[in-house]
Enzyme design. Structure first.
Site, short mmCIF file in Angstrom:
data_model
loop_
_atom_site.label_atom_id
_atom_site.label_comp_id
_atom_site.label_asym_id
_atom_site.label_seq_id
_atom_site.Cartn_x
_atom_site.Cartn_y
_atom_site.Cartn_z
N ASP A 157 -21.19 -19.58 7.98
CA ASP A 157 -19.92 -18.90 8.33
C ASP A 157 -19.74 -17.72 7.39
O ASP A 157 -19.18 -16.70 7.75
CB ASP A 157 -18.64 -19.73 8.08
CG ASP A 157 -18.71 -21.16 8.51
OD1 ASP A 157 -19.29 -21.41 9.56
OD2 ASP A 157 -18.15 -22.02 7.78
N HIS B 286 -19.01 -23.22 5.69
CA HIS B 286 -20.43 -23.53 5.90
C HIS B 286 -21.22 -22.31 5.44
O HIS B 286 -20.74 -21.18 5.57
CB HIS B 286 -20.79 -23.72 7.38
CG HIS B 286 -20.11 -24.83 8.09
ND1 HIS B 286 -18.88 -24.72 8.65
CD2 HIS B 286 -20.55 -26.08 8.41
CE1 HIS B 286 -18.56 -25.86 9.26
NE2 HIS B 286 -19.55 -26.70 9.13
C1 XLS Z 1 -17.20 -30.72 13.58
C2 XLS Z 1 -16.89 -30.95 12.18
C3 XLS Z 1 -17.30 -29.86 11.19
C4 XLS Z 1 -17.28 -30.35 9.79
C5 XLS Z 1 -18.01 -29.51 8.81
O1 XLS Z 1 -16.78 -31.45 14.47
O2 XLS Z 1 -15.52 -31.23 12.08
O3 XLS Z 1 -16.52 -28.72 11.35
O4 XLS Z 1 -15.97 -30.51 9.31
O5 XLS Z 1 -19.34 -29.35 9.16
#
Ligand code: XLS
Ligand code: CA
Ligand code: CA
EC number: 5.3.1.5
Length: 443
Positions: A110, A107
């Site tokens: 991150d 993301h």
């Molecule tokens: C959260 C989601 C997230 C997505 C990406 O539950 O799994 O991590 O994979 O935003």
């Protein structure tokens, strides 16, 4: 030997490149099944499985939960937010290199520190993308997909693309545009939308139809921008029925497939199916994969699992071989994945050694490698496909075929039953199929 770490510091000392040692090995830091270059059905295991490490859990989640802070001490979390981000990218690429997952996913926030000021946010991301690109070039790692975090900041509490206030929708576009551009800059193959807070808590204050129409427009605009800057792969919607919202719009594969078709988005958008989200929706992992695949929409997988004893998103590493066999049956039957298997998973809060991060991934990679072996065996040398085909044989010829091709009206269909007698009883033989799976698993 080339160095396994980048920059000034080694973040995982004492751990070398994880190798394949086979089933007799008791070394927790070795693969027992995953042998990247082993060819199965004309492709290497690495080509079939396309493993990715996720940035957020692995390097950003120290184990916090709603009741307490993190328990893992990440050696890269030391200085200012930017110093931490810079150290983290070195740690991450050392980890990818040692583990041997060829892809990673991130993301925007991150990778780079978030900032209230838009210019600062964009500069932070640009700077970190530049560093990540250098690390990619140095290590040969590739980006499977990027995404924007449109759910953590309080401004998104009522949603991002579905927010009732256009000012928030517009603010979300800043991040989607930046994250798309970062993904393309890093040569990322795909781009994910997980609709974290795209949903509602009460219908009394919510115009669902309007929110969904706005969401479709937002996605189309993102698609147009992504294509204009060169994103070739898929835009991926990741379904999840709840958490954090009471009800999320991207509930499951069937719901998202209908939404994409209703808004004419199905050519550019596919699905990223997460195991734990499928089980939260009351399905099995294999069910939601199969629904997506049958709709021609299975693009990528977030490989994890939930906990059967509770109903929330525990994001555990996948270790259940029945799950991985089921998943690989769907993947092999559709001829592979354009995306990959991203470990959107975290070690338990109680697993606090740095080597637990490796061990967790090794277990997931071995579980999917075994799933691949068993699924391949079932599809190529067992009677499974023939049994299934036989079950539907009445539609392969004669009147059944005429029906399936739409050549009979209801009266004609009904007339065929007259004088035919009661249909013969045919066993579904579920136990025989289950025994067959076990037989191949035990081989
Ligand atoms: C959260 C989601 C997230 C997505 C990406 O539950 O799994 O991590 O994979 O935003
Ligand atoms: Ca999850
Ligand atoms: Ca996910």
């Amino acid at each position: 030997m080339t160095s396994l770490f980048i920059g000034a510091k080694e973040y995982f000392p004492g751990i070398g490149r994880i190798g394949f040692e086979g089933r007799e090995s008791d070394n927790p830091l070795a693969f027992k099944v995953y042998d990247a270059n082993r060819v199965i059905g004309g492709k290497t295991m690495a080509e079939h499985l396309r493993f990715a490490t996720c940035y957020w859990h692995t390097f950003g989640n120290a184990g916090h939960d709603p009741f307490g802070p993190g328990t893992r001490r990440f050696p890269w979390e030391s200085g200012s937010p930017m110093a931490t981000a810079e150290a983290k990218v070195d740690a991450a690429f050392e980890f990818f290199t040692k583990l041997g997952t060829p892809f990673w996913c991130f993301h925007d926030i991150d990778l780079a520190p978030d900032a209230e000021d838009i210019g600062e946010y964009e500069r932070n991301l640009k700077h970190m993308v530049g560093l990540a690109k250098q690390r990619q070039d140095a290590t040969g790692m590739k980006l499977l997909w990027g995404t924007a975090n449109l759910f953590s900041h309080p401004r998104y509490m009522n949603g991002a693309g579905t927010n009732p206030d256009f000012a928030v929708v517009s603010r979300a576009a800043i991040q989607v545009k930046a994250a798309l551009e970062a993904t393309v800059e890093l040569g990322g193959e795909h781009y994910v939308f997980w609709g974290g807070r795209e949903g509602y808590s009460s219908l009394h204050n919510t115009d669902m139809k309007r929110e969904l129409e706005n969401f479709a427009r937002f996605l189309a605009a993102a698609r147009d921008h992504g294509r204009s800057i060169g994103l070739k792969g898929n835009f991926l919607i990741e379904p999840k029925p709840m958490e954090p919202m009471n009800h999320q719009y991207d509930f499951d594969s069937a719901t998202v497939a209908g939404f994409l078709r209703q808004h004419g988005l199905e050519k550019d958008f596919k699905l990223n199916i997460e195991a734990n989200h499928a089980t939260l929706a009351g399905h099995t992992f294999q069910h939601d994969l199969q629904v997506a695949s049958d709709a021609g929409l299975l693009g990528s997988i977030d490989a994890n699992r939930g906990n059967p004893q509770n109903g929330w998103d525990t994001d555990q590493f996948p270790t259940d071989l029945y799950d991985t066999i089921g998943a690989m049956l769907v993947v092999l039957r559709q001829g592979g994945l354009e995306g990959g298997l991203n470990f959107d998973a975290k070690p338990r809060r109680e697993s606090t050694d740095m080597q637990d991060l490796f061990i967790a991934h090794i277990g997931g990679m071995d579980a999917f490698a075994r799933g691949l072996e068993v699924a391949h065996g079932l599809l190529t040398t067992s009677p499974l496909e023939q049994w299934r085909q036989q079950r539907y044989a009445s539609f392969d010829g004669g009147n059944g075929k005429a029906f399936a091709e739409g050549r009979l009206d209801l009266a004609a269909i009904a007339d065929l039953a007259r004088g035919a007698g009661e249909p013969a009883q045919t066993s579904g033989r579920q136990e025989a199929y289950e025994n067959l799976v076990n037989q191949y698993l035990l081989r």
